[in-house]
Scaffold this active site. Structure first.
Site, PDB file in Angstrom:
ATOM      1  CG  HIS A 159      65.480  24.555  12.277  1.00  0.00           C
ATOM      2  ND1 HIS A 159      65.740  25.430  11.447  1.00  0.00           N
ATOM      3  CD2 HIS A 159      64.164  24.625  13.150  1.00  0.00           C
ATOM      4  CE1 HIS A 159      64.672  26.081  11.314  1.00  0.00           C
ATOM      5  NE2 HIS A 159      63.574  25.785  12.215  1.00  0.00           N
ATOM      6  CG  HIS A 172      60.819  28.159   5.153  1.00  0.00           C
ATOM      7  ND1 HIS A 172      59.785  27.521   4.546  1.00  0.00           N
ATOM      8  CD2 HIS A 172      60.905  27.042   6.286  1.00  0.00           C
ATOM      9  CE1 HIS A 172      59.183  26.689   5.414  1.00  0.00           C
ATOM     10  NE2 HIS A 172      59.956  26.528   6.125  1.00  0.00           N
TER      11      HIS A 172
HETATM   12  N1  LIG Z   1      70.824  35.264  15.365  1.00  0.00           N
HETATM   13  C1  LIG Z   1      70.001  35.305  16.369  1.00  0.00           C
HETATM   14  N2  LIG Z   1      70.241  36.783  17.105  1.00  0.00           N
HETATM   15  C2  LIG Z   1      69.248  36.980  18.302  1.00  0.00           C
HETATM   16  N3  LIG Z   1      68.250  36.080  18.505  1.00  0.00           N
HETATM   17  C3  LIG Z   1      68.418  34.963  17.925  1.00  0.00           C
HETATM   18  C4  LIG Z   1      69.007  34.813  16.711  1.00  0.00           C
HETATM   19  N4  LIG Z   1      68.627  33.513  16.453  1.00  0.00           N
HETATM   20  C5  LIG Z   1      67.723  33.123  17.141  1.00  0.00           C
HETATM   21  N5  LIG Z   1      67.244  34.072  18.184  1.00  0.00           N
HETATM   22  C6  LIG Z   1      66.093  33.973  19.005  1.00  0.00           C
HETATM   23  O1  LIG Z   1      66.177  32.473  19.655  1.00  0.00           O
HETATM   24  C7  LIG Z   1      64.903  32.236  20.011  1.00  0.00           C
HETATM   25  C8  LIG Z   1      64.555  30.833  19.019  1.00  0.00           C
HETATM   26  O2  LIG Z   1      64.661  31.126  17.734  1.00  0.00           O
HETATM   27  P1  LIG Z   1      63.748  30.299  16.730  1.00  0.00           P
HETATM   28  O3  LIG Z   1      63.689  28.778  17.153  1.00  0.00           O
HETATM   29  O4  LIG Z   1      64.069  30.633  15.404  1.00  0.00           O
HETATM   30  O5  LIG Z   1      62.292  30.759  17.047  1.00  0.00           O
HETATM   31  P2  LIG Z   1      60.841  29.874  16.956  1.00  0.00           P
HETATM   32  O6  LIG Z   1      60.520  28.998  17.806  1.00  0.00           O
HETATM   33  O7  LIG Z   1      59.969  30.603  16.444  1.00  0.00           O
HETATM   34  O8  LIG Z   1      61.462  29.065  15.449  1.00  0.00           O
HETATM   35  C9  LIG Z   1      64.007  33.361  19.372  1.00  0.00           C
HETATM   36  O9  LIG Z   1      63.661  34.252  20.410  1.00  0.00           O
HETATM   37  C10 LIG Z   1      64.858  34.073  18.421  1.00  0.00           C
HETATM   38  O10 LIG Z   1      64.570  35.579  18.455  1.00  0.00           O
END
Ligand SMILES: Nc1ncnc2c1ncn2[C@@H]1O[C@H](COP(=O)(O)OP(=O)(O)O)[C@@H](O)[C@H]1O
Lengths: 230, 585, 79, 79
Positions: free
Chosen positions: B47, B93
């Protein structure tokens, strides 16, 4: 018309209301805070929609005890106009400035859709731009809009002409089926005895611009503007 | 829990493989404390670390002249003209929504809202992409009901209109529904807030709700398959408080209008851990926290519990020391907890103290740089049998009726009639009114006469992705693009939510890689870059016989476009007398 | 001291929630259920000299805030 | 027979409503109030052979429908 909009923690339709007032007056209404104990000189105080204090316990119950409500009471006592929409209506009933109470919608679900209202009287500061019996469209957005009062109170407010709007169908027919939320006698909005205070559940302020799908809600604000020029 | 000795077996329970635990030992040069192990396990979970997906995500196009911030920040940021930026992201979620549909969906909406307003944007629209199991399955009814109520319960209360989304039904989602929520906000391009901490000695401030024992190990749970023990994991359910979220939005936006903030980050999955590690890590500094000052809801919480708690509606802010009073006054006004819980250091370590004891001391660089990264094996494509020639046993009219009545096509009014779609006075095209939702936005938030508008949509057809992941991925992007064009908007960028099964299964990894390849091809061809997104893997249900069923692959695409004049937005309703024209092949 | 305030809709006020619960129970095979009423319960920990003092204060809280006497009745227990 | 089912959030589960009520009581001058928890109460009229039989059935109703055991606990009284 000098208008002020009260913001409680959790209020979320103050912007919508400001847009509607701005549209008819060309002036931005003043935002008032729930802790204010004195109001500036105003013609109209609006309690807008939202979830004041999260709508926890009962919708409007905690807001009705806010410091600002004493000032709103004083404003009303000297003949000032008060409009409560949705959560504002709930607050006014909890503060006992309006009769009755609002319970959970009979269907137990939040309702967000357009509905029709019938104007019950056009000789008030809130409704003078309509004719009695006019039908207009208006968005609903509430979970607790089921208007209720005991039978005596209902009879009394009918007799004294305190019913402002009823839910109806597009042709203006009123029946239990045309009430979206179970409200007694399809009541959507009520006045106080002086008819200077109005509370209603639907949101005329969200239908004041062709861009947003129509101007059905505009007469409410035009009425106020005409009646409250100062 | 404190009585457990930290070893490879415990690490495995925390979701770390033996190799990963070896790496922890090498970085630490000693056996980690329980709190340290907890921090590693969440930061290295699928995650938070994107360990299985990162190599593929890197292949997506992420730039265009109008992109201000692509992936890597809390949300994507694009320039929409007139000095304004649209800030948006989608997040899943899924697992929490299966355990407790109402709260799972509600806290999903809360989480994505925070990702957007933490960057300085006022949220102006929510969308949600939902997939449920078979409508015949009695469990589905309960889940649908809870999820829809949860999305409405949260969104309606915070006062952000829910303007669009999509819903599909398929048995593969029986034990694993998908709840993907998207938020779009508006900020001035010169007032965008990032999370990189700076300024040695600057105070680290905690605001929002108090910390309880909610959702401990939620981030690792989100990265595990669901089996019979799903029941046992239930006490970790978090409850959302949309009222506090609303106050937090107003208080943060008010603070953002001052010059007090150096960096800001919401506490999402793994709360204090991920927010503090990411803020310090991005800023190349160290951070020291004293947990004694963390506002707590329950008595006797340990450092481990506080660092891993997923209590909702909390933010971490690095502020200028001379602005502490200004900031405190704003949060007092909104009746939110405000506490200085630490400061920025030059050590490059995260140091966590509790009751005078150092409970964790981890070097940040290796925590990030040596995070596991897998190029998991790709298996053969598993292609369903072709459908063959279509026969017509029931006649066109009956077929049409059946189609219109099918759960995947029937009217969704019963869903969006429970979502407040007009609050804010910005909604020009509500759900059901057009191929994409349309909301007006203005230079100054109170600007009432603006006609500049955003068009918003979410799209994906999992069936297509299953039939051919590459084409299905491309199709989802193309459909989002078409829906934006259909209302008259110029498409600008996408966010995505990639929902797939267990990446350790080569055939699933193949689906994943192919879908991303297809998305990339379409995004490049259309000049429609990916600026944010989220990955949700391990969406599978254990069958009674021990086998597992993966969901239909679902790369949900959230598209955003801009209209210079909202008056020209096109809707679906046909006026009498107009001609109907079919274009395309 | 702990106080429990139970707030119910007054007799005669239609209770859609109670009705819906009754209906759902019937559907699930609990045919023996007749009337159902739904209400709210609020548990408070409170500092007070003695039970009487506590009861008096909680009664005041219920009148002022916890119940809307236009439609609701309430009951206070000190435990 | 009459049954009363009281449904409360489990200990440790955030109770936003209880928190808000506690806050409102403080603001209104009831400073002696400490923790507040809010819950639901459901009163049922039911046909049953005896108290034990009633209690067993109502317990089943609570498990199946009236309480969400993921986050709530419940208590059944027969009066
Ligand atoms: N499928 C995806 N395509 C493009 N960018 C992604 C993808 N999944 C995650 N990211 C980018 O990776 C970064 C970390 O995501 P995430 O861990 O979900 O954010 P947060 O810390 O808000 O939970 C974010 O900038 C998100 O936009």
């Amino acid at each position: 018309m000098r208008a002020g909009i009260v913001v409680f923690p959790g209020t979320n339709r103050e912007r919508d209301m400001a847009i509607a007032l701005h549209r008819v007056t060309g002036i931005r209404p003043m935002m008032l805070w729930h802790r204010d104990t004195k109001l500036p000189k105003l013609d109209l105080v609006v309690l807008p929609g939202g979830f004041s204090h999260g709508d926890y316990l009962r919708c409007g119950a905690m807001a009705a005890h806010s410091p600002v409500m004493s000032a709103v009471r004083a404003h009303a006592a000297t003949g000032g106009a008060v409009l409560g929409v949705c959560n504002g209506f709930q607050i006014l009933t909890e503060a006992q400035l309006l009769p009755g109470a609002l319970l959970r919608n009979a269907g137990l679900r939040f309702l967000s859709q357009d509905w029709h209202l019938r104007v019950e009287r056009a000789d008030t500061i809130f409704t003078s731009a309509w004719r009695q019996g006019d039908i207009f469209r208006v968005p609903l957005a509430h979970g607790d809009g089921n208007y209720i009062a005991d039978a005596d109170t209902l009879d009394r407010i009918e007799d004294e002409g305190q019913v402002a709007f009823r839910y109806c169908d597009a042709e203006g027919r009123v029946s239990p089926e045309t009430s979206p939320n179970g409200s007694a006698r399809s009541i959507a909005g009520v006045f106080d005895r002086s008819r200077r205070i109005l509370g209603l559940m639907p949101h005329p302020e969200d239908l004041v611009d062709p861009l947003m799908g129509g101007t059905d809600g505009l007469p409410l604000f035009k009425s106020l503007l005409e009646s409250l020029v100062s | 829990m404190t009585a457990r000795t930290v070893d490879a077996a415990l690490a495995r329970e925390f979701g770390l493989s033996n190799e990963e635990y070896e790496r922890v030992l090498a970085i630490m040069g000693r056996t980690p404390s329980l709190t340290e192990l907890g921090i590693f396990s969440v930061m290295w979970s699928e995650h938070c670390s994107y360990k299985s997906s990162r190599v593929w995500l890197k292949t997506l196009p992420t730039t265009a002249p109008w992109v201000i911030h692509g992936p890597g920040e809390n949300a994507g940021v694009v320039d929409i003209g007139r000095g304004l930026a649209a800030i948006f992201k989608m997040e899943s979620h899924n697992h929490p929504s299966f355990i407790e549909p109402y709260q799972g969906a509600a806290t999903g909406v809360g989480g994505i809202l925070r990702d957007v307003f933490t960057m300085g944007a006022r949220p102006v629209a929510n969308l949600n992409a939902l997939r449920f199991g078979s409508p015949e399955n009695p469990v589905t009814r309960r889940i649908v009901d809870g999820v829809v109520r949860g999305i409405g319960g949260y969104g309606n209360c915070v006062g952000v209109p829910t303007v669009g989304g999509e819903i599909n039904f398929h048995p593969s989602f029986d034990g694993n529904p998908l709840v993907n929520a998207m938020t779009v906000g508006i900020a001035r391009t010169d007032r965008i807030f990032l999370s990189a901490a700076a300024g040695i000695g600057n105070p680290v401030v905690y605001v929002g709700s108090r910390t309880g024992r909610d959702g401990i190990h939620g981030a690792t749970m989100a990265s595990a398959e669901f089996g019979a023990d799903a029941e046992a994991k239930r006490p970790t359910v978090q409850v959302g408080d949309p009222f506090v979220e609303k106050l937090l939005i107003e208080a943060c936006l008010e603070l953002m209008a001052t010059d007090a903030i150096v960096a800001i980050q919401d506490m999402g999955a793994a709360g204090l851990t991920s927010s503090s590690v990411e803020m310090a890590g991005k800023g190349g500094v160290g951070i020291e926290l004293d947990l004694d000052h963390v506002p707590q809801r329950e008595r006797g919480m340990t450092a481990y519990e506080m660092m891993l708690s997923e209590s909702q509606e909390r933010m971490l802010i690095v502020i200028r020391p001379d602005r502490e009073d200004v900031a405190r006054a704003i949060f007092d006004k909104w009746e939110l907890d405000f506490a200085v819980i630490g400061h920025i250091t030059e050590t490059g370590h995260i140091v966590v103290k509790h009751r005078g004891v150092v409970e964790a001391d981890i070097p940040l660089d290796p925590l990030a740089e040596q995070a596991p990264l897998y190029r998991r094996p790709l298996g053969d494509r598993v292609v369903p049998e072709p459908l063959g020639r279509v026969h017509d046993p029931i006649g066109t009219e009956a077929a049409l009726l059946r189609l219109i009545g099918s759960p995947d096509i029937a009217s969704r009014a019963w869903v969006w009639n429970q979502y407040d779609s007009t609050v804010g006075g910005r909604t020009v095209r509500r759900p059901g009114a057009a191929d994409a939702a349309v909301v007006v936005v203005s230079e100054d938030d109170a600007g009432f006469d603006s006609t500049l508008a955003l068009a918003l949509t979410t799209d994906c057809t999992p069936r297509y992705v299953q039939a051919c992941a590459r084409t299905g991925g491309a199709q989802a992007v193309a459909e989002a693009y078409r829906n934006l064009c259909a209302v008259g908007a110029t498409p600008l960028a996408v966010t995505d939510n990639l929902n797939f099964g267990n990446p350790e299964r080569p055939e699933i990894m193949r689906q994943f890689a192919d879908a991303i390849e297809g998305m990339g091809v379409a995004c490049r061809a259309l000049d429609f870059p990916v600026v944010s997104g989220n990955v949700s893997l391990y969406n599978e249900t254990k069958n009674p016989d021990g086998t597992t069923t993966a969901i239909l692959p679902t790369p949900a695409i959230g598209g955003l476009g801009v209209l210079e004049d909202a008056n020209r937005a096109v809707g679906l309703s046909l006026a009498p007398g107009l001609s109907l024209v079919l274009i395309g092949e | 001291m702990k106080a429990i305030v139970t707030v119910m809709l007054k007799d005669g006020v239609l209770d859609p929630q109670g009705k819906a619960i009754g209906h759902a129970l019937h559907v699930q095979g609990f045919g023996e259920v007749q009337e159902v009423r739904a209400g709210r319960v609020i548990e408070l920990d409170i500092d007070a000299r003695d039970r009487e003092a506590a009861a008096a204060r909680v009664d005041e809280m219920a009148r002022k805030l916890l119940a809307n006497q236009v439609i609701e009745s309430f009951k206070v227990e000190i435990v």
